[in-house]
Design a protein around this motif. Structure first.
Motif, PDB file in Angstrom:
ATOM      1  N   CYS A  34       0.832  -1.202   0.000  1.00  0.00           N
ATOM      2  CA  CYS A  34       0.000   0.000   0.000  1.00  0.00           C
ATOM      3  C   CYS A  34       0.872   1.260   0.000  1.00  0.00           C
ATOM      4  O   CYS A  34       2.012   1.254   0.498  1.00  0.00           O
ATOM      5  N   ASN A  62       0.279   4.142   1.571  1.00  0.00           N
ATOM      6  CA  ASN A  62       0.370   4.742   2.897  1.00  0.00           C
ATOM      7  C   ASN A  62      -0.688   4.100   3.791  1.00  0.00           C
ATOM      8  O   ASN A  62      -1.422   3.199   3.359  1.00  0.00           O
ATOM      9  N   GLN A  63      -0.784   4.572   5.016  1.00  0.00           N
ATOM     10  CA  GLN A  63      -1.710   3.963   5.960  1.00  0.00           C
ATOM     11  C   GLN A  63      -3.164   4.160   5.536  1.00  0.00           C
ATOM     12  O   GLN A  63      -4.005   3.262   5.730  1.00  0.00           O
ATOM     13  N   ARG A 103      -3.935   1.639   2.934  1.00  0.00           N
ATOM     14  CA  ARG A 103      -4.091   0.309   3.551  1.00  0.00           C
ATOM     15  C   ARG A 103      -5.460   0.165   4.216  1.00  0.00           C
ATOM     16  O   ARG A 103      -6.111  -0.866   4.080  1.00  0.00           O
ATOM     17  N   ALA A 104      -5.901   1.181   4.918  1.00  0.00           N
ATOM     18  CA  ALA A 104      -7.205   1.125   5.587  1.00  0.00           C
ATOM     19  C   ALA A 104      -8.324   0.969   4.561  1.00  0.00           C
ATOM     20  O   ALA A 104      -9.269   0.186   4.760  1.00  0.00           O
ATOM     21  N   SER A 123      -3.292  -7.958  13.970  1.00  0.00           N
ATOM     22  CA  SER A 123      -2.193  -6.994  13.955  1.00  0.00           C
ATOM     23  C   SER A 123      -1.136  -7.413  14.968  1.00  0.00           C
ATOM     24  O   SER A 123      -1.442  -8.029  15.990  1.00  0.00           O
ATOM     25  N   GLY A 150      -2.064  -1.035  15.666  1.00  0.00           N
ATOM     26  CA  GLY A 150      -2.668  -1.570  14.450  1.00  0.00           C
ATOM     27  C   GLY A 150      -4.113  -2.008  14.674  1.00  0.00           C
ATOM     28  O   GLY A 150      -4.969  -1.843  13.791  1.00  0.00           O
ATOM     29  N   ASP A 198      -6.237   1.197  14.769  1.00  0.00           N
ATOM     30  CA  ASP A 198      -6.411   1.778  13.424  1.00  0.00           C
ATOM     31  C   ASP A 198      -7.411   0.968  12.609  1.00  0.00           C
ATOM     32  O   ASP A 198      -8.275   1.534  11.917  1.00  0.00           O
ATOM     33  N   ASP A 224      -0.584  -5.010   9.477  1.00  0.00           N
ATOM     34  CA  ASP A 224       0.499  -4.053   9.760  1.00  0.00           C
ATOM     35  C   ASP A 224       1.874  -4.686   9.563  1.00  0.00           C
ATOM     36  O   ASP A 224       2.716  -4.691  10.455  1.00  0.00           O
ATOM     37  N   ARG A 284       5.517  -4.902   7.511  1.00  0.00           N
ATOM     38  CA  ARG A 284       6.455  -4.073   6.754  1.00  0.00           C
ATOM     39  C   ARG A 284       7.027  -4.895   5.604  1.00  0.00           C
ATOM     40  O   ARG A 284       7.398  -6.057   5.779  1.00  0.00           O
ATOM     41  N   VAL A 339       2.904  -1.478   4.182  1.00  0.00           N
ATOM     42  CA  VAL A 339       3.055  -0.092   3.731  1.00  0.00           C
ATOM     43  C   VAL A 339       4.516   0.110   3.374  1.00  0.00           C
ATOM     44  O   VAL A 339       5.397  -0.170   4.192  1.00  0.00           O
TER      45      VAL A 339
END
Length: 719
Positions: free
Chosen positions: A589, A591-592, A595-596, A621, A626, A629, A675, A677, A719
């Protein structure tokens, strides 16, 4: 010989012979009456159960008792609700006191225990095709009775008019295919009866006329209140009883409808792989271990074993685990799996168990999270800040774990014990100077706790373990089943072992070293527990599709860990993964926010699939942030959400959101890991130092745990 003596002797002989014939005739009449009455009452039981045929049940009447040449089983009922071994008793003046049943003044409990033994042996026979223990029921039917529902040990005692409802209430526990498998095996186990009853006389057996197809009616009296037939008294029986009319059509239909409308029980609850069913019933002469890779059904087998031991042993069974929220979920699962014994099984986390032990014995202890944090902060500032262990490579949490899991988790009390400790599971090597600082930090932290009048959670376990060593429990548990045993500390295991000792089938450890996500590994030998020769490995993955398992396994392909049995292991691999499905989806993604948005879209797509609801979806998460969010994004989109911290196993139509640690022991049709990386998938372990390599191993194991919670679909976002 005087005149007339020979005639007198012959006369005497003939009189004796006549007496013998008369006695044999009387015995035969009594036997005939008994068989005639049995035939009449068994036929009524058969008629009472006959409506079950419309609901997919098979009624096997007059079957041979396995292992006996003469004894027979009145009826074996096989269908969606399981297997019922039914014996009709034409008994009058029946009373049940405690676990004993009397017929007048005579204790006839042993007759029912023979039925219980048959059900137990049948359970073992049908386990060979995968029928779970507990799905075979011994039922004694009291002819002519209604409103009876009692237990005599493992035997259910019901009235003739109550047996239909008893069977129907079990609902749908077996699929039609599973019923066919069980029926096929049962037909070879319960063979057709064909031998006549024994003749109990030394006289020649009379020549019987050819069999007639006519039904012989048993003479019946009439009840004063209605036209229902009244059974004749059983020969030598202390009393008589009346037979009431069988159920009317409306009552029959209501009973069947209740059974048909009952929610089907998941396949794993009632039907296992034969290897799993055998493990459930297997007896060990001491502590035992059940292990296997993720998805092989370890938790399921552990639950079945808890129910089995509760049925076949006296006393309480404890099911426990390190994960605080999991016992409530397991209790709900066992309520569906084995409602007959769930009240005899206690579910409690390890810390909850320790607290109960201390409370029962009046040992003062106080847990206060703020004071624990303050004690650690103060100790760190006095001893470790600016020291040889205060480096950029380690955060304080690393050293807090060292104190909690490695030192306190092992119950170390002397510097010499720590100075030479192998520190299983921790890759970062500590020299003598570093170890000395860590030990001083531990002592300072311990002193700070005492000054504040509090204990931490490791202290709580140690206090309970010390209490059990000081005075063993007055009423020990019959059995302790430990799920996710690889997450325990050494002191935790010692405490649980003290509840049952080395009693046969006392301690069962269920878990997988590959899923260890907490530091401070130890060996069973350190805890004083041996499972040598009492281990079982489950090797068929029933949960995941081959595609999901392949994707998840890439994370731990090169992972080595210190197994609790003392060997360095690389993880068990299933020999079979029968299920196939779509490939997992991995998205990167921007950015966050991106992703959401994608996460919400994925959830909405998943619940549009046939058979998948919000409650079948898990969003997992690694961090609490996470979780927060993901919860916020789903709630804003109108998606119902429940936090795994509050999930107790009761079905709820809401997406389950939580940390991976809280998801251990659970499974979902669809899993979203939110979440991650991207660098975690690309970094090379050989290029990392020992500190980062240790972090990486625990992180990848945690992601492996998350991904293998998925049954049908897996979605991973970074992300």
């Amino acid at each position: 010989m005087p005149a007339g003596d020979s005639a007198a002797n012959e006369a005497q002989r003939q009189l004796l012979l006549a007496t013998a014939h008369e006695k044999a005739a009387a015995d035969a009449r009594r036997t005939a009456a008994s068989y005639g009455l049995a035939s009449a009452t068994e036929q009524r039981t058969a008629r009472a159960l006959a409506p079950l045929a419309a609901a997919g049940y098979h009624l096997l009447a007059d079957r041979q008792w396995p292992g006996s040449r003469r004894a027979q089983v009145d009826m074996v009922v096989i269908g969606p609700g399981g297997v019922f071994v039914v014996d009709t008793k034409a008994w009058a003046e029946v009373s049940i006191v405690g676990d004993r049943i009397h017929r007048g003044d005579a204790d006839v409990t042993d007759e029912l225990m023979a039925l219980a033994d048959l059900a137990y042996r049948t359970e073992g026979e049908l386990a060979e095709v995968g029928l779970a223990p507990g799905e075979v029921h011994a039922v004694a039917v009291l002819a002519g009775r209604s409103g009876v529902d009692e237990h005599v040990g493992p035997v259910r005692v019901v009235g003739e008019r109550d047996v239909l409802q008893l069977v129907a209430r079990h609902g749908q526990r077996l699929s039609p295919t599973q019923v066919d498998v069980v029926l096929t095996r049962a037909l070879s186990w319960f063979r057709q009866v064909g031998a006549p009853a024994p003749v109990s006389t030394t006289l020649p057996e009379p020549v019987l006329p050819a069999p007639s197809t006519a039904v012989v009616a048993i003479p019946a009296q009439r009840h004063a209140a209605d036209d229902a037939p009244v059974a004749p008294p059983v020969p030598d029986d202390p009393g008589t009883f009346t037979i009431e009319p069988l159920l009317d059509d409306a009552t029959v239909q209501a009973a069947l409808l209740d059974g048909l409308m009952a929610a089907p029980v998941e396949d794993w609850m009632a039907f296992l792989h034969p290897a799993q069913a055998r493990v459930v019933r297997r007896s060990f002469n001491g502590p035992s271990r059940i292990r296997g890779a993720a998805g092989t059904g370890k938790t399921v087998v552990g639950l079945h074993r808890a129910a089995y031991l509760a049925r076949t042993r006296q006393g309480r069974v404890l099911v426990t685990t390190y994960i605080r929220t999991l016992p409530d979920v397991l209790r709900q699962l066992l309520t569906r799996l084995a409602p007959d014994v769930v009240d005899r099984v206690e579910f409690a986390g390890v810390h909850e168990t320790a607290k109960r032990i201390l409370d029962e014995r009046g040992v003062q202890h106080r847990i206060d999270g703020r004071q624990i944090t303050a004690a650690w902060t103060s100790a760190w500032g006095r001893v470790a800040g600016g020291s040889i262990i205060d480096t950029d490579r380690h955060e304080q949490d690393y050293w807090h774990d060292e104190v909690r899991y490695v030192i306190k988790g092992r119950g170390l009390t002397q510097w010499e014990q720590y100075a030479d400790l192998p520190r299983l599971g921790r890759r970062h090597r500590l020299g003598p100077q570093q170890r000395r600082v860590v030990w001083d930090l531990y002592q300072a932290y311990d002193a700070e706790l005492r000054v504040r009048g509090v204990h931490d959670f490791a202290d709580q376990i140690a206090l309970a373990e010390a209490e059990l060593r000081r005075q063993p429990p007055a009423e020990p548990y019959t059995a302790v089943i430990v799920d996710e045993a690889q997450d325990l500390s050494c002191v935790m295991l010692r405490m649980l072992h003290a509840l049952v000792g080395d009693a046969p089938d006392g301690l069962t450890l269920v878990g997988d070293g590959q899923q260890t996500i907490y530091p401070g590994g130890f060996t069973l030998a350190e805890a004083g527990v041996s499972v040598a020769g009492r281990g079982t490995v489950l090797d068929i993955n029933y949960r995941n599709t081959a595609e999901i398992l392949q994707f998840a396994s890439m994370l731990v392909a090169d992972d080595e860990f210190a197994d609790i049995e003392g060997a360095t292991a690389r993880g068990d691999r299933p020999t079979q993964v029968p299920r196939r499905g779509p490939k997992p989806v991995y998205v990167r993604c921007a950015n966050q926010a991106d992703r959401a948005r994608r996460m919400v879209t994925r959830v909405q797509e998943a619940v549009r699939q046939v058979g998948t609801g919000y409650g079948d979806v898990g969003v997992l998460s690694l961090s609490r942030r996470g979780v927060d969010d993901a919860t916020a994004a789903l709630t804003a989109a109108g998606v119902p959400v429940v936090n795994l911290e509050k999930y107790d196993g009761v079905p709820v139509d809401a997406v389950k959101v939580g940390t991976i640690k809280r998801a251990k022991g659970l499974e979902f049709k669809q899993v979203l890991v939110v979440d991650v990386r991207a660098s975690w998938f690309t970094e090379k372990p050989e290029q990392l130092d020992e500190v980062d390599r240790e972090r990486r191993e625990y992180r990848l194991r945690e992601m492996y745990v998350a991904m293998t919670r998925a049954r049908d679909g897996l979605w991973v976002a970074s992300v």
